[in-house]
Enzyme design. Structure first.
Site, PDB file in Angstrom:
ATOM      1  N   SER A  33      43.731  58.395  14.763  1.00  0.00           N
ATOM      2  CA  SER A  33      44.977  58.357  13.998  1.00  0.00           C
ATOM      3  C   SER A  33      45.087  57.004  13.315  1.00  0.00           C
ATOM      4  CB  SER A  33      46.174  58.647  14.910  1.00  0.00           C
ATOM      5  OG  SER A  33      47.366  58.765  14.150  1.00  0.00           O
ATOM      6  N   HIS A  71      44.337  62.116  11.779  1.00  0.00           N
ATOM      7  CA  HIS A  71      45.675  62.386  11.278  1.00  0.00           C
ATOM      8  C   HIS A  71      45.784  61.870   9.849  1.00  0.00           C
ATOM      9  CE1 HIS A  71      47.217  62.263  15.705  1.00  0.00           C
ATOM     10  NE2 HIS A  71      46.630  63.406  15.403  1.00  0.00           N
ATOM     11  N   ASP A  95      48.355  62.111  21.301  1.00  0.00           N
ATOM     12  CA  ASP A  95      47.569  63.272  20.892  1.00  0.00           C
ATOM     13  C   ASP A  95      46.109  63.071  21.279  1.00  0.00           C
ATOM     14  OD1 ASP A  95      46.917  65.712  19.725  1.00  0.00           O
ATOM     15  OD2 ASP A  95      46.622  64.840  17.739  1.00  0.00           O
TER      16      ASP A  95
END
Length: 362
Positions: free
Chosen positions: A179, A205, A301
């Site tokens: 991310s 992401h 995540d």
């Protein structure tokens, strides 16, 4: 009392400056300054250094990319969130901004900017706060030191992977999640991969359609094939597949091979695509035939998914705190007991290949 979050808005549009100022000046704990171009911003930064910068890219006297590049080469880089009409979906400019060190990209429209800002207030506030939290993890950028011999030119790489001890890895899956700060981490990971590396699947992401330009840029830099994943793409040696923005990516087994499938659906662990969705699918489809890698990123995540991979027999790795822009995702996985080895990003490629050699193909 919590410390103030100092935001500097650098944009040549008076509408944007006034709009952002009006939206953010009432946010508790947030102090906002504005500058109409990077040169004015530099002057203001001499007296009060901001915690985070909201940056346009298309400006007079100095463009935003040049300013961003200079910021990232200072001894104490300032986190930057780019908000620009040039940073539209799939744009090369947006990918370049991420590569230069921007932590998040927000594409603003050419028309209706005021309404867009009002509708995006919550997203702007969250993006600025997340970027500011990453400040201590930013690393000054400079001319990279060569750590290994020059690799062959891209044109010299073979069309087929040569025979080596990794030729058995056709049925091995390397699953990677990242991310905030992940675009640079992925570049470092993939640039060092040899042409006969195991098949790689990636969730980074990133907004919808940005992933296509990001994948193309990595493809130009690497010896392996890098592409935005399409439905039914095979996971194979010398190839890295990146999940498209706003689509979940899963791996499934078809006979002796692995393929990817793309899905719609809601956010999982707060994201779409979600690293947890990818890792959970790899745990089910590949089990012991996999290596899981969790890189820099905000939030959690991928932590549960990496644990599922470990419990299924996969080898698991996480990026170390010192080399992360944000240590959130790796930390969450480590705390869950999901990680076999914690590795610096500089050593991650070798660690992945070493772990892949230990995988017992079934």
């Amino acid at each position: 009392m919590a410390s103030l979050l100092r935001v500097l808005v650098v944009d040549d549009s008076a509408v944007v400056r006034q709009g952002v100022l009006a939206l953010l000046q009432h946010v508790p704990g947030m102090v906002v300054e504005v500058a109409s171009d990077p040169l004015i911003a530099k002057q203001k930064m001499k007296s009060q250094r901001p915690d985070v910068i909201l940056l346009d890219l298309e400006m007079p006297r100095m463009d935003g990319l040049t300013f961003l590049r200079e910021l990232m080469r200072e001894d104490e880089p300032v986190p930057v969130v780019v908000c620009s009409g040039l940073a539209g979906p799939g744009s090369e400019t947006a990918v370049r901004a991420l590569q230069e060190g921007a932590l998040e990209i927000i594409a603003k429209p050419q028309l209706g900017v005021g309404e867009f800002l009002r509708e995006s207030r919550a997203r702007l506030v969250q993006a600025l706060r997340n970027a500011a939290r990453a400040r201590s993890r930013l690393v000054r950028r400079g001319t990279p030191v060569k750590e290994e011999p020059e690799r062959p030119e891209r044109l010299e790489r073979p069309e087929r992977p040569p025979s080596s001890m990794l030729t058995v890895t056709t049925d091995i899956v390397v699953a990677v999640g990242a991310s905030t700060g992940g675009t640079e981490a992925l570049r470092q990971l993939l640039e060092r991969m040899p042409p006969d590396c195991p098949g790689i699947v990636i969730v980074q992401h990133m907004p919808e359609q940005f992933t296509s330009a990001f994948a193309k840029r990595l493809h130009e830099l690497c010896r392996i094939e890098v592409k935005e994943a399409e439905q039914g793409d095979r996971v194979q040696q010398g190839r890295a597949l990146i999940a498209p923005g706003n689509r979940h990516l899963r791996v499934r087994r078809t006979g002796g091979h692995y393929q990817v499938e793309l899905m719609d659906g809601g956010r999982v662990s707060g994201h779409k695509p979600s690293v947890d969705v990818l890792f959970q699918s790899v745990a089910r489809a590949a089990g012991e035939n996999a290596v899981g890698v969790l890189l820099t990123g905000m939030g959690e995540d991928g932590a549960d998914g990496l644990l599922a991979m470990k419990e299924a027999g996969a080898e698991t790795l996480a990026q170390d705190e010192a080399s992360c822009v944000v240590f959130g995702m790796p930390r969450a996985a480590i705390q869950r007991g999901a990680v076999d080895e914690v590795v610096s990003i500089r050593g991650m490629t070798d660690a992945v290949l070493r772990r892949a050699r230990r995988v017992r193909v079934h």
